[in-house]
Design an enzyme around this catalytic site. Sequence first.
Site, mmCIF file in Angstrom:
data_model
loop_
_atom_site.group_PDB
_atom_site.id
_atom_site.type_symbol
_atom_site.label_atom_id
_atom_site.label_comp_id
_atom_site.label_asym_id
_atom_site.label_seq_id
_atom_site.Cartn_x
_atom_site.Cartn_y
_atom_site.Cartn_z
ATOM 1 N N CYS A 46 29.591 43.509 42.544
ATOM 2 C CA CYS A 46 29.501 42.931 41.528
ATOM 3 C C CYS A 46 28.887 41.496 42.132
ATOM 4 C CB CYS A 46 30.825 42.577 40.772
ATOM 5 S SG CYS A 46 30.199 41.803 39.150
ATOM 6 N N HIS B 110 32.696 48.257 39.269
ATOM 7 C CA HIS B 110 34.123 48.077 39.650
ATOM 8 C C HIS B 110 34.926 49.457 39.623
ATOM 9 C CE1 HIS B 110 33.921 43.727 39.810
ATOM 10 N NE2 HIS B 110 33.198 43.653 38.672
#
Length: 513
Positions: free
Chosen positions: A335, A450
Amino acid sequence: MANSIMLMGTSSHVGKSIITTALCRIFHQEGRKVVPFKAQNMALNSYVTKDGKEMGRAQVAQAEAAGLEPMVDMNPVLLKPTGNSCSQVVLNGKAIGNMSAREYHKGYSLKAFGAVTEALERLQKNFDTLVIEGAGSPAEVNLKANDIVNMRVAKHLNAPVLLIADIDRGGALASLVGTLELLDEDERALVKGLIINKFRGDVTLLTPAVDFLEQKTGKPVLGIVPHIEDMGIDDEDSVSLDDKVVEQDQPQADLHIAVIQTPKISNFTDFDSLAAEPDVSLYYVKRVEDLGEPDLILLPGSKNTTEDLLHLRECGLEEAIREKVAGGTPLWGICGGYQMLGQKIADPLHTESANDEVAGLGYLPMETTFAAEKLTSQVQADCVQLNFLGREITGKGLYGYEIHTGETKFDGAPAHPFQIIDRSNESVNIAEGLTCQIDGQGQVTGTYIHGIFDHDDFRRQILNALRARKGLGDLPIQRSVRQEKERAYNRLASVVRASLDMEKLAEIMGERP
């Protein structure tokens, strides 16, 4: 009307989340339709639900313990600190903007309480037991007038309250007595019992303290919960990283993995499954001298990517990471960490900070521009072309979630290691992530997904590639993340059930023991 019990603490980080999780599992084991609830969470560790809404990670663990799919009604208000006494406000799972602490507490919080009561009404209709977590302390007199997570919730439901203190940090007796003294009379009346948490040693030595507390406060001590090592349950926020003492040179560990701990680190639970592997020593790095000789470096997510990137530059960690990569150490970014690996990060709308543009680490041929809208979605992906340290890594149906602001554009024809095949329950075909072999140096890989390391076979393939690089043989899958979590919830429930007076708890909740 659903029965309820509320857990409040004498301060933050005393174990409210864990005791709430334990009660959710205990009641679930008893066959109840139990649901966790926390009106307002302040945390950078967040999660995305199946319908694309953002909520605090602690309520996700509690939902799992209760046998439920996480849903945003369990946490209708989420505050994500961005720095300078400012937070992004997430209401009913969607970001509505950034507010200063004064703007939120003095002007908006009581408006947000409407979302809290609406969520509670829905939960009461669908469940028979609510286990409610407070935040911080109910006795913070400077915040109490506009508080929407502690006594305002208890009063709204007329919910009995258990007050928890952490004896491991010291001053537990004084904090329990002092907290009760600072409450208003009607608030004090809602407190029906006390819990002493994180006790180490012979519990019989605490008998005089229990007698004193009950005599002084007129409240029963429901139990003394021992300190539980290696719980294996997701932590709520990065304050818990200070408790993760992991030595870089554990002699029993074959692999050493360094996670760069930036000031605004988020979703560090992405790496818990790696830390749990028996052949891995995973440690968090704040300073250059702590980096050591890792076999893999991980750049985690961030709530303030550009400022965290500048922090790496200023404290010398960027240069230290470059030296390791030049020596062949692989580097992964997740991310925000993925965005840092590119050529540039632009923030023209100042979505995250006052920085218009910051040069990236320059490893990957891509640039990211932040936008006003945040992408929050659960995804399913296949690993389609990831050559990691000379091995072809494969994986089908890898589940995870995206939670980021910004659009990333690529130069040339880069190698995307993943293909998203489902986003928010819609079939898609989206190339995702990037990997690049730095000439004569290490390999750099990034992804927005994630939870990618929570997949047992994929994780073991990555670790075995690292093992092969060190001349070590492959290992079969060592752990199942799902099974380990179930064991952890059951173990926690067993310890707490044995530590609390469950008959007294039933009476407090208005039930027949």
